[in-house]
Design an enzyme around this catalytic site. Structure first.
Site, PDB file in Angstrom:
ATOM      1  N   CYS A  61      42.467  38.413  33.273  1.00  0.00           N
ATOM      2  CA  CYS A  61      43.468  37.583  34.237  1.00  0.00           C
ATOM      3  C   CYS A  61      44.821  38.201  34.207  1.00  0.00           C
ATOM      4  O   CYS A  61      45.469  38.448  35.291  1.00  0.00           O
ATOM      5  CB  CYS A  61      43.632  35.938  34.058  1.00  0.00           C
ATOM      6  N   HIS A 121      49.742  32.167  35.419  1.00  0.00           N
ATOM      7  CA  HIS A 121      50.354  33.096  34.549  1.00  0.00           C
ATOM      8  C   HIS A 121      51.554  33.636  35.308  1.00  0.00           C
ATOM      9  O   HIS A 121      51.543  34.044  36.348  1.00  0.00           O
ATOM     10  CB  HIS A 121      49.163  34.043  34.184  1.00  0.00           C
TER      11      HIS A 121
END
Ligand code: A2P
Length: 338
Positions: A131, A244
């Site tokens: 990710c 994130h």
């Protein structure tokens, strides 16, 4: 229009669930959807396009007649079942780290290296990158094409959803317990994650880095198809549920101004520039959650080197960082190959 039998392995997990939503939202041409998880989940149902679909146990014979398998059941489960699925003619798009660095498995972010999908024929597997790597490379690519990247220094601020459902519940529970003056339970991470930052994602290696940090180093080179790009990473888990964030310092071979970088990124597929600090506008995890784009802002010169920029990159780790990227790979796969 041609339709496809699709299996989601790890369907009850944080990423698996999102894969089902993304297939539905993007109207992927699904003939039949098979949902697979561990024996613990047999009996559960999940909803797809208004219908409830029973979860089945992931077994060796689960993939007969399946065209595409979207996998997110954990590395060891993928390691065992992805080759079994591929052997029965299913193309596996695997979200775990099991096959990412296998030279016979393409590692794909469609905005960056869609052409690499062609390599799926070798093993019948395409790997979905980590990710943190995905959101970084969609931003790096247009800048690299313009001014050639020499070195990247990245620090991440990663949401707990990247660890899966158990970690989402752990943060929730720890926050509740602290407010209710109850003892904090620590199960998923080595330390309390609520109101804390852990400079530790995945296990530690002999070189002092974590596996997560080395994934960013190695996967970036493979996806960008440039093994000369030096990358050094510090990955940190923070008490955020979704999204994130990354502080990224980039050193280039050639001159590139912040204005030029902004102009290039405004045109880049899958990227949105949010960069107006005078109005307190910069990318935020809470705004990126649930969105498809990767957001970039705080673009400024690194005044300590000749050709350097600093920036802040944010994306929904479960969507662009996992489920959405996997479905985008599937879309490119059916457009060109299936
Ligand atoms: P289950 O819910 O039955 O445990 P997450 O990353 O959010 O923790 O989700 C992991 C996913 O992988 C879940 O769907 C989980 O199913 C599935 N899974 C874990 N272990 C296995 C296994 N041995 N076989 C099949 N699916 C598994």
């Amino acid at each position: 229009m041609k339709t496809y039998n699709v299996a989601v392995a790890g369907a009850t997990g944080a990423v698996g669930n999102e894969m089902i939503s993304v297939l539905e939202e993007r109207d992927f041409p699904v003939k039949n959807l098979i949902l697979l998880a561990s024996s613990r989940s047999v009996g559960k149902t999940l909803s797809f396009k208004g219908k409830s679909v029973k979860v089945q146990e992931l077994k060796e014979d689960s993939f007969k007649g399946i065209d595409i398998g979207l996998f997110s059941p954990g590395g060891s489960v993928s390691m065992k079942f992805a080759p079994i699925a591929a052997a029965s003619g299913c193309v596996v798009i695997d979200n775990t780290s099991a096959f990412r660095m296998d030279p016979d498995v393409p590692l794909v972010v469609p905005e960056v290296n869609e052409h690499a999908i062609a390599g799926y024929k070798s093993k019948g597997i395409i790997a979905n990158p980590n990710c943190s790597t995905i959101q970084m490379v969609v931003v790096l690519k247009p800048l690299h094409d313009f001014a050639k990247i020499k070195r990247v220094v990245v620090s991440t601020y990663q949401a707990v959803s990247g660890t899966g459902m158990k970690a989402i519940k752990e943060l929730e529970q720890q926050v509740l317990n602290i407010y209710n003056a109850r003892k904090v339970e620590i199960k998923v991470y080595p330390h309390q994650i609520a109101f804390n930052c852990l400079p530790h994602i995945d296990s530690f290696l002999d070189n002092g880095y974590t596996k997560e940090e080395m994934k960013m180093v190695n996967e970036t080179k493979k996806i960008m198809e440039d093994y000369n790009i030096a990358v050094t990473a510090t990955t940190v888990r923070v008490p955020v549920f979704y999204g994130h964030s990354e502080s990224v310092n980039i050193e280039f071979e050639k001159e590139i101004t912040p204005a030029k970088a902004r102009a290039l990124l405004k045109k880049a597929p899958g990227v949105k520039v949010v960069d107006d600090p005078s109005k307190n506008k910069y990318p935020l995890a809470i705004n990126a959650a649930g969105k498809d784009d990767t957001f970039v802002g705080r673009i400024r010169r690194d005044e300590t080197i000749s050709h350097g920029l600093n920036m802040w990159i944010v994306a929904d780790n479960i969507r662009k960082g996992a489920a959405l990227n996997a479905v985008q790979i599937a879309e490119a796969l059916i457009r060109k190959y299936l």
